[in-house]
Write a protein that holds these residues in place. Structure first.
Motif, PDB file in Angstrom:
ATOM      1  N   PHE A 250      -0.624   3.105  -5.080  1.00 53.48           N
ATOM      2  CA  PHE A 250      -1.198   1.785  -4.890  1.00 53.48           C
ATOM      3  C   PHE A 250      -1.052   0.713  -5.975  1.00 53.48           C
ATOM      4  O   PHE A 250      -1.954  -0.173  -6.132  1.00 53.48           O
TER       5      PHE A 250
ATOM      6  N   CYS B  66       0.713  -1.202   0.023  1.00 52.78           N
ATOM      7  CA  CYS B  66       0.060   0.193   0.038  1.00 52.78           C
ATOM      8  C   CYS B  66       0.941   1.308   0.077  1.00 52.78           C
ATOM      9  O   CYS B  66       0.908   2.015   1.016  1.00 52.78           O
TER      10      CYS B  66
ATOM     11  N   ILE C 202      -8.483  -2.424  -1.883  1.00 54.96           N
ATOM     12  CA  ILE C 202      -8.345  -1.017  -2.559  1.00 54.96           C
ATOM     13  C   ILE C 202      -9.542  -0.525  -2.560  1.00 54.96           C
ATOM     14  O   ILE C 202     -10.973  -0.936  -2.926  1.00 54.96           O
TER      15      ILE C 202
ATOM     16  N   CYS D 181      -6.104   2.578   0.605  1.00 56.63           N
ATOM     17  CA  CYS D 181      -5.463   1.119   0.545  1.00 56.63           C
ATOM     18  C   CYS D 181      -5.188   0.529   1.786  1.00 56.63           C
ATOM     19  O   CYS D 181      -4.886   1.242   2.776  1.00 56.63           O
TER      20      CYS D 181
ATOM     21  N   SER E  21      -4.310  -6.823  -0.440  1.00 55.72           N
ATOM     22  CA  SER E  21      -4.898  -5.425   0.128  1.00 55.72           C
ATOM     23  C   SER E  21      -6.111  -5.237  -0.609  1.00 55.72           C
ATOM     24  O   SER E  21      -6.646  -6.149  -1.214  1.00 55.72           O
TER      25      SER E  21
ATOM     26  N   ALA F 187      -0.162  -2.800  -5.724  1.00 60.70           N
ATOM     27  CA  ALA F 187      -1.061  -3.830  -5.127  1.00 60.70           C
ATOM     28  C   ALA F 187      -1.581  -4.578  -6.040  1.00 60.70           C
ATOM     29  O   ALA F 187      -2.041  -5.929  -5.764  1.00 60.70           O
TER      30      ALA F 187
ATOM     31  N   ARG G 145      -6.945   4.676  -7.661  1.00 61.97           N
ATOM     32  CA  ARG G 145      -6.929   4.003  -6.589  1.00 61.97           C
ATOM     33  C   ARG G 145      -6.736   4.932  -5.262  1.00 61.97           C
ATOM     34  O   ARG G 145      -5.429   5.508  -5.263  1.00 61.97           O
TER      35      ARG G 145
END
Length: 160
Positions: free
Chosen positions: A83, A79, A134, A156, A132, A86, A153
């Protein structure tokens, strides 16, 4: 007499049980005021109960506003804003969007705040540890490949 249904058990779980996994959610460079917590609970129904609470979404300053935000589990637990590390949506088997294991319902923000709970049988707690969660700037359109065209994004959290 009240019948016991899965929903009755889910409410009890949310009120009385510690989560089996969680993710502290933080906004990226463009939306640093976003914060929240996602909680994941194993259930006796071979699925996962998910509860998400988020503060500081982009519509916080607009009285009476509401917006939808895409929300997905992504394959890597990294994160760092913006992001992209991810990775893509998590999916235990190859699938097109919106049938990835990590595709979730949209998050509905009302004047910057959102809370939701839902049940999902597409992933288990052990499968998502280290991945993760998001939150995206736009709602997921559930058709565009490979990820629903949900845009930037904006927040996160690593699932632990």
């Amino acid at each position: 007499m009240r019948d016991i249904t899965p929903a009755t058990n889910f409410i009890h779980t949310l009120m009385q049980s510690p989560p089996d996994a969680s993710a502290w959610i933080a906004g990226g460079n463009n939306f640093p005021s976003i914060s929240g917590l996602a909680r994941f609970y194993a259930t006796e129904y071979e699925g996962t109960l998910v509860e998400v609470e988020v503060f500081g979404l982009p519509n916080v300053a607009a009285p009476g506003s509401s917006n939808f935000y895409g929300m997905h589990i992504h394959e890597n637990g990294v994160c760092v804003s913006p992001f992209t590390s991810a990775g893509a949506h998590y999916s235990r088997t190859p699938a097109k969007h919106p049938n990835h294991s990590g595709d979730m319902p949209p998050l509905l923000g009302n004047q910057g705040y959102a809370w939701m709970a839902f049940y999902d049988k597409r992933f288990t707690i052990p499968e998502i540890i280290g991945k993760s969660l998001i939150i995206h700037r736009m709602p997921d359109n559930f058709t565009t490949q490979p990820a629903g065209d949900s845009g930037e994004r904006i927040a996160c959290g690593v699932i632990k």
